[in-house]
Design an enzyme around this catalytic site. Structure first.
Site, PDB file in Angstrom:
ATOM      1  N   ASP A  91       4.380   0.312  12.213  1.00 29.19           N
ATOM      2  CA  ASP A  91       3.190  -0.321  11.645  1.00 29.19           C
ATOM      3  C   ASP A  91       3.040  -1.792  12.052  1.00 29.19           C
ATOM      4  O   ASP A  91       2.056  -2.440  11.690  1.00 29.19           O
ATOM      5  CB  ASP A  91       3.205  -0.202  10.111  1.00 29.19           C
ATOM      6  CG  ASP A  91       2.855   1.212   9.655  1.00 29.19           C
ATOM      7  OD1 ASP A  91       2.425   2.030  10.491  1.00 29.19           O
ATOM      8  OD2 ASP A  91       3.008   1.505   8.445  1.00 29.19           O
TER       9      ASP A  91
ATOM     10  N   ARG B 181       0.803  14.346  13.668  1.00 31.46           N
ATOM     11  CA  ARG B 181       1.306  14.125  12.313  1.00 31.46           C
ATOM     12  C   ARG B 181       1.311  15.380  11.431  1.00 31.46           C
ATOM     13  O   ARG B 181       0.605  15.436  10.414  1.00 31.46           O
ATOM     14  CB  ARG B 181       0.505  13.022  11.622  1.00 31.46           C
ATOM     15  CG  ARG B 181       0.646  11.701  12.324  1.00 31.46           C
ATOM     16  CD  ARG B 181      -0.120  10.621  11.655  1.00 31.46           C
ATOM     17  NE  ARG B 181       0.630   9.952  10.615  1.00 31.46           N
ATOM     18  CZ  ARG B 181       0.174   8.898   9.944  1.00 31.46           C
ATOM     19  NH1 ARG B 181      -1.010   8.420  10.196  1.00 31.46           N
ATOM     20  NH2 ARG B 181       0.899   8.325   9.011  1.00 31.46           N
TER      21      ARG B 181
ATOM     22  N   ARG C 250      -8.814  -0.273   4.891  1.00 31.12           N
ATOM     23  CA  ARG C 250      -7.933   0.731   4.287  1.00 31.12           C
ATOM     24  C   ARG C 250      -6.614   0.097   3.860  1.00 31.12           C
ATOM     25  O   ARG C 250      -6.005   0.551   2.889  1.00 31.12           O
ATOM     26  CB  ARG C 250      -7.632   1.843   5.295  1.00 31.12           C
ATOM     27  CG  ARG C 250      -8.783   2.791   5.548  1.00 31.12           C
ATOM     28  CD  ARG C 250      -8.316   3.948   6.381  1.00 31.12           C
ATOM     29  NE  ARG C 250      -7.029   4.425   5.879  1.00 31.12           N
ATOM     30  CZ  ARG C 250      -6.119   5.065   6.592  1.00 31.12           C
ATOM     31  NH1 ARG C 250      -6.335   5.327   7.852  1.00 31.12           N
ATOM     32  NH2 ARG C 250      -4.987   5.466   6.046  1.00 31.12           N
TER      33      ARG C 250
ATOM     34  N   CYS D 213      -4.960  12.912  13.480  1.00 30.84           N
ATOM     35  CA  CYS D 213      -5.525  11.596  13.193  1.00 30.84           C
ATOM     36  C   CYS D 213      -5.407  10.765  14.457  1.00 30.84           C
ATOM     37  O   CYS D 213      -4.800  11.197  15.438  1.00 30.84           O
ATOM     38  CB  CYS D 213      -4.842  10.935  11.999  1.00 30.84           C
ATOM     39  SG  CYS D 213      -3.240  10.279  12.371  1.00 30.84           S
TER      40      CYS D 213
ATOM     41  N   LYS E 142       0.838  -1.204   0.000  1.00 31.05           N
ATOM     42  CA  LYS E 142       0.000   0.000   0.000  1.00 31.05           C
ATOM     43  C   LYS E 142       0.875   1.258   0.000  1.00 31.05           C
ATOM     44  O   LYS E 142       0.639   2.184  -0.769  1.00 31.05           O
ATOM     45  CB  LYS E 142      -0.893   0.000   1.248  1.00 31.05           C
ATOM     46  CG  LYS E 142      -1.581   1.320   1.511  1.00 31.05           C
ATOM     47  CD  LYS E 142      -2.472   1.277   2.728  1.00 31.05           C
ATOM     48  CE  LYS E 142      -1.777   1.577   4.036  1.00 31.05           C
ATOM     49  NZ  LYS E 142      -1.441   2.991   4.256  1.00 31.05           N
ATOM     50  N   ASN E 143       1.881   1.263   0.866  1.00 28.71           N
ATOM     51  CA  ASN E 143       2.666   2.487   1.034  1.00 28.71           C
ATOM     52  C   ASN E 143       3.640   2.753  -0.114  1.00 28.71           C
ATOM     53  O   ASN E 143       4.297   3.789  -0.140  1.00 28.71           O
ATOM     54  CB  ASN E 143       3.426   2.464   2.367  1.00 28.71           C
ATOM     55  CG  ASN E 143       2.481   2.660   3.538  1.00 28.71           C
ATOM     56  OD1 ASN E 143       1.308   2.981   3.358  1.00 28.71           O
ATOM     57  ND2 ASN E 143       2.990   2.464   4.750  1.00 28.71           N
TER      58      ASN E 143
HETATM   59  C1  UD1 Z   1       4.375   6.691   6.667  1.00 29.77           C
HETATM   60  C2  UD1 Z   1       3.516   5.485   6.396  1.00 29.77           C
HETATM   61  C3  UD1 Z   1       2.881   4.978   7.677  1.00 29.77           C
HETATM   62  C4  UD1 Z   1       3.952   4.734   8.742  1.00 29.77           C
HETATM   63  C5  UD1 Z   1       4.847   5.953   8.897  1.00 29.77           C
HETATM   64  C6  UD1 Z   1       6.022   5.713   9.816  1.00 29.77           C
HETATM   65  C7  UD1 Z   1       2.772   5.919   4.137  1.00 29.77           C
HETATM   66  C8  UD1 Z   1       1.655   6.252   3.224  1.00 29.77           C
HETATM   67  N1  UD1 Z   1       2.496   5.862   5.432  1.00 29.77           N
HETATM   68  O1  UD1 Z   1       3.519   7.707   7.181  1.00 29.77           O
HETATM   69  O2  UD1 Z   1       2.219   3.762   7.381  1.00 29.77           O
HETATM   70  O3  UD1 Z   1       3.330   4.472   9.966  1.00 29.77           O
HETATM   71  O4  UD1 Z   1       5.369   6.362   7.628  1.00 29.77           O
HETATM   72  O5  UD1 Z   1       6.775   4.647   9.362  1.00 29.77           O
HETATM   73  O6  UD1 Z   1       3.867   5.656   3.696  1.00 29.77           O
HETATM   74  N2  UD1 Z   1       6.453  14.347  11.159  1.00 29.77           N
HETATM   75  C9  UD1 Z   1       6.508  15.700  11.462  1.00 29.77           C
HETATM   76  N3  UD1 Z   1       6.512  16.601  10.431  1.00 29.77           N
HETATM   77  C10 UD1 Z   1       6.445  16.217   9.121  1.00 29.77           C
HETATM   78  C11 UD1 Z   1       6.387  14.849   8.823  1.00 29.77           C
HETATM   79  C12 UD1 Z   1       6.403  13.933   9.866  1.00 29.77           C
HETATM   80  O7  UD1 Z   1       6.573  16.091  12.634  1.00 29.77           O
HETATM   81  O8  UD1 Z   1       6.433  17.090   8.237  1.00 29.77           O
HETATM   82  C13 UD1 Z   1       6.476  13.352  12.243  1.00 29.77           C
HETATM   83  C14 UD1 Z   1       5.163  12.573  12.348  1.00 29.77           C
HETATM   84  O9  UD1 Z   1       4.219  13.259  13.125  1.00 29.77           O
HETATM   85  C15 UD1 Z   1       5.638  11.295  12.982  1.00 29.77           C
HETATM   86  C16 UD1 Z   1       7.040  11.091  12.373  1.00 29.77           C
HETATM   87  O10 UD1 Z   1       7.450  12.377  11.925  1.00 29.77           O
HETATM   88  O11 UD1 Z   1       5.757  11.458  14.360  1.00 29.77           O
HETATM   89  C17 UD1 Z   1       7.111  10.105  11.225  1.00 29.77           C
HETATM   90  O12 UD1 Z   1       6.084  10.411  10.303  1.00 29.77           O
HETATM   91  P1  UD1 Z   1       6.181  10.078   8.751  1.00 29.77           P
HETATM   92  O13 UD1 Z   1       7.332   9.186   8.469  1.00 29.77           O
HETATM   93  O14 UD1 Z   1       6.075  11.329   7.979  1.00 29.77           O
HETATM   94  O15 UD1 Z   1       4.833   9.250   8.537  1.00 29.77           O
HETATM   95  P2  UD1 Z   1       4.004   9.209   7.213  1.00 29.77           P
HETATM   96  O16 UD1 Z   1       4.918   9.451   6.067  1.00 29.77           O
HETATM   97  O17 UD1 Z   1       2.796  10.026   7.349  1.00 29.77           O
END
Ligand code: UD1
Length: 456
Positions: A344, A157, A436, A152, A58-59
């Site tokens: 995850d 996030r 999902r 969420c 999915k990711n």
């Molecule tokens: C992706 C995955 C999700 C997985 C996560 C962590 C997808 C579609 N989803 O989510 O399944 O659980 O990686 O492995 O690939 N953060 C910030 N600012 C930002 C971006 C992130 O503070 O601009 C923080 C987030 O709140 C979180 C951490 O960084 O605490 C990691 O988040 P991130 O790796 O960005 O998660 P996703 O990419 O949303």
């Protein structure tokens, strides 16, 4: 200069046509979207046995679909799982005038003549990964309006790192009425160091940089296999990306990208989930499961923990076999960016520890609120104490079935695993979360012998 002062863009890109346009040509919406209150009824106590093929990730599929916005040519993406999140991304793209067609596991996507550059709140709030369209839209159309995802279930996030990186590439970005409003005549290469490891952040910046003027370096980049898969696709389209899979990615921008065919890598989280499900049922007389079409090399941290729990794990090429004939030993895990233990998989291992011999510590370092499943596991009789980001789980010989509620995607998977290991009947409510990210999970678990059925 403010975004609103910039010259008006061509009409075809500014009309608000997000949900008009041609009739949808992808598969009908999944049942999960039409009937969000489906439940799973599970009677625990059966050891899982048999063979099963896993889906594409999915990711990796989600960014692969967003990439289509970077070219006027057709993209063919293979091994795309049948999931509610993929349906959401398809709707999002179709709302922008992108043609998306599904033939089995193959999606053909063509953004030859997009009619809009907006990702509306209604879709982004249901799937945070919608923010993946921001980088591609900005890079190809010089503008984007993408809703902020908001909070969420598993934490705040934010997307500040996506915005910071795009600003470093010359984008003018304002937050207006809950939307990220971005403009850049042409993005330019930049040196970007993200404050934390972010998966979709790295992907967004990599996609944007592919069409930028000059070279971009992303430091502290996510090393997740899905980032590497995206780089493979982009390079097949003519991008020049090096270092994906390491924490330093170098992207030399090109003038244009062309069409390509790409096969999405196997879903390591789906694979891990089925393996843990088998491990949790071994105590009922010997579980023996072989999963095909998998990428064992992306699962090292998870397989190590399964072996530590007492499972016999063998793998080769594209299959993994797990055998387990006793109660698991408790294991401790600490979530961290790849290649460490994935957040995850946290809820699934917590479920395993609930029925294990001994006590394990589960430490969550990625998301601040990812213990929502604990209260539900306690309804099944689990012994869990939480202190801050740590859950202390003391295994009990038997959980007992009850009504529980899914709160997010992976939490739901944890509840299903606990239910398979529990005595009697468990009903897991609100499984639209599960739909999902897992394709027909109940049918596939049933194929391994589980007593599980969907109730409408
Ligand atoms: C992706 C995955 C999700 C997985 C996560 C962590 C997808 C579609 N989803 O989510 O399944 O659980 O990686 O492995 O690939 N953060 C910030 N600012 C930002 C971006 C992130 O503070 O601009 C923080 C987030 O709140 C979180 C951490 O960084 O605490 C990691 O988040 P991130 O790796 O960005 O998660 P996703 O990419 O949303």
């Amino acid at each position: 200069m403010r975004v609103s002062d910039l010259p008006t863009l061509p009409a075809r890109l500014t009309r608000p046509v997000y949900f008009r346009g041609p009739a949808p040509r992808v598969a009908a919406p999944l049942a999960a979207l039409d009937a969000p209150m489906d439940k799973l009824k599970i009677t625990g106590g059966v050891p899982l046995r048999g063979e099963l093929a896993m889906s594409g990730a999915k990711n990796a599929a989600l960014p692969a679909l967003a990439v289509a916005l970077l070219t006027a040519d057709e993209l063919v993406i293979d091994n795309v799982p049948q999931l509610a999140d993929i349906a959401t991304m398809s709707r999002l793209l179709r709302g922008m005038g992108v043609a998306v067609e599904r033939h089995g596991a193959r999606l053909t996507v063509s953004a030859a003549q997009p009619t809009a550059t907006e990702a509306p709140y209604e879709l982004v709030k249901t799937m945070r990964a919608s923010v993946l369209v921001l980088g591609p839209l900005l890079a190809r159309f010089a503008q984007a309006r993408v809703s902020l995802p908001g909070g969420c279930a598993i934490g705040a996030r934010p997307v500040d790192q996506h915005i910071k990186g795009l600003r470093a590439m010359g984008a003018e970005i304002e937050i207006e009425h809950g939307y990220i409003v971005a403009r850049a005549p042409r993005l330019r290469g930049a040196h970007i160091a993200t404050d934390m490891v972010t998966v979709t952040g790295t992907e967004n910046l990599m996609m944007a940089a592919a069409l930028a003027d000059g070279t971009t370096v992303i430091e502290n980049a996510a090393r997740e296999p899905e980032v590497g898969d995206l780089a493979l696709l982009l390079n097949a389209m003519g991008a020049r990306i090096q270092g994906a899979g390491t924490d330093r990615i170098v992207i030399e921008g090109v003038e244009r990208l062309h069409g390509a065919t790409h096969r999405v890598l196997p879903d390591r989280i789906e694979t891990g989930t089925f393996l843990v499900a088998a491990a949790a049922t071994g105590q009922f007389g010997g579980a023996d499961v072989t999963l095909r079409d998998v990428a064992p090399g992306t699962l090292d941290a998870v397989l190590d923990k399964l072996r530590e729990a007492g499972c016999e794990v063998a793998n080769n090429g594209d299959w993994i076999r797990l055998r387990m004939d006793r109660r698991p030993r408790a294991v401790s895990v600490c979530t961290a960016p790849y290649p460490d233990f994935p957040t995850d998989m946290q809820a699934q291992f917590m479920a395993l520890d609930c029925v294990a011999d001994g006590a394990g510590q589960i430490v969550e370092t990625i998301f601040e609120n990812r213990f929502m499943h604990v209260l539900e596991l306690q309804r099944l009789g689990a012994d869990i104490a939480i202190e801050g980001h740590t859950a202390q789980v003391t295994g009990v010989p038997r959980l007992s079935g009850a009504k529980v509620m899914a709160t997010d995607l992976r939490a739901s998977a944890g509840l299903v695993i606990a239910a398979l290991a529990a005595e009697g009947e468990t009903v897991v409510d609100r499984i639209y979360h599960l739909d999902r990210g897992y394709d027909r999970m109940e049918q596939r678990l049933a194929a391994l012998g589980a007593r599980i059925e969907r109730q409408k």
